[in-house]
Scaffold this active site. Sequence first.
Site, short mmCIF file in Angstrom:
data_model
loop_
_atom_site.label_atom_id
_atom_site.label_comp_id
_atom_site.label_asym_id
_atom_site.label_seq_id
_atom_site.Cartn_x
_atom_site.Cartn_y
_atom_site.Cartn_z
N SER A 1 50.39 36.17 44.62
CA SER A 1 49.74 34.85 44.61
C SER A 1 50.61 33.80 43.94
CB SER A 1 48.41 34.93 43.86
OG SER A 1 47.61 35.96 44.39
N1 SAH Z 1 46.95 40.06 42.72
C1 SAH Z 1 48.10 40.27 43.58
C2 SAH Z 1 47.97 39.58 44.90
C3 SAH Z 1 47.43 40.53 45.85
S1 SAH Z 1 47.35 40.14 47.54
C4 SAH Z 1 49.37 39.89 42.90
O1 SAH Z 1 49.35 39.36 41.82
O2 SAH Z 1 50.43 40.18 43.48
C5 SAH Z 1 45.89 41.06 47.89
C6 SAH Z 1 46.01 42.56 47.81
O3 SAH Z 1 44.71 43.08 48.06
C7 SAH Z 1 46.92 43.20 48.86
O4 SAH Z 1 47.89 43.98 48.24
C8 SAH Z 1 45.97 44.05 49.72
O5 SAH Z 1 46.54 45.25 50.18
C9 SAH Z 1 44.85 44.30 48.75
N2 SAH Z 1 43.56 44.64 49.34
C10 SAH Z 1 42.95 44.11 50.41
N3 SAH Z 1 41.75 44.69 50.60
C11 SAH Z 1 41.61 45.62 49.62
C12 SAH Z 1 40.59 46.55 49.28
N4 SAH Z 1 39.47 46.66 49.98
N5 SAH Z 1 40.80 47.35 48.21
C13 SAH Z 1 41.93 47.27 47.47
N6 SAH Z 1 42.93 46.42 47.74
C14 SAH Z 1 42.77 45.59 48.81
#
Ligand code: SAH
Length: 214
Positions: A67
């Site tokens: 993000s």
């Molecule tokens: N907080 C992260 C940004 C993550 S992007 C950072 O600081 O880098 C969102 C993430 O959520 C992705 O890696 C994706 O694979 C994950 N995601 C999406 N749906 C999900 C679910 N149901 N359970 C766990 N992770 C999930």
Amino acid sequence: MSGIPVGELERRRARMVEHQLRRRGISDEGVLAAMGRVPREEFVPPELADVAYEDAALPIGESQTISQPFIVAAMCELLELDGTEHVLDVGTGSGYAAAVLDELARSVLSLERIPVLAERARLALDRTGHDGVEVRIADGSLGAPDRAPFDAISVAAATDHVPPALYEQLTEGGRMVLPRGGRGGQRLVRVVRTPEGPEETASLACRFVPLVEG
Ligand code: SAH
């Protein structure tokens, strides 16, 4: 590691805190200090270390993103952490938000559904001294009933509704922040658990990858 002198990375990080966060309205000094401590370059692919402090989300592989710093700060501020909280982070991704949350709370459990991302995040968290964060490969929309309740829940993937399992795993007075909406447009929403039911406040516009449910 990246070939960029550490001093230069520190200067860029300090500039990011001033220009992208403080000047845009992030005022929680704890959040500003935490963002000033966590080396974002350790959470992006090595070839992107040079742009780690740009005002943007960046690709981390598997069609996912780390993000934008401002959004991480805004979510942490909305969670109102004072260092005593047990926090659930849904969507580990790079592990960057988990590291910032770890700076601000008592304990962090982070859930990621894509194993390779969880493994890389684990390494970055260990490298940066955040070895206390627990990373699990799991469907985050179901939360972690064995570790509930949580004082704060941060959801880093978009959904058009508040996942009921997550609301149920909040303490009374607990806060959850999530991007609500679809691919078109989303808003950060803060949900507080109260005896009368969920209390919701909409905040900034944002754009996250979708939460994969079921
Ligand atoms: N907080 C992260 C940004 C993550 S992007 C950072 O600081 O880098 C969102 C993430 O959520 C992705 O890696 C994706 O694979 C994950 N995601 C999406 N749906 C999900 C679910 N149901 N359970 C766990 N992770 C999930």
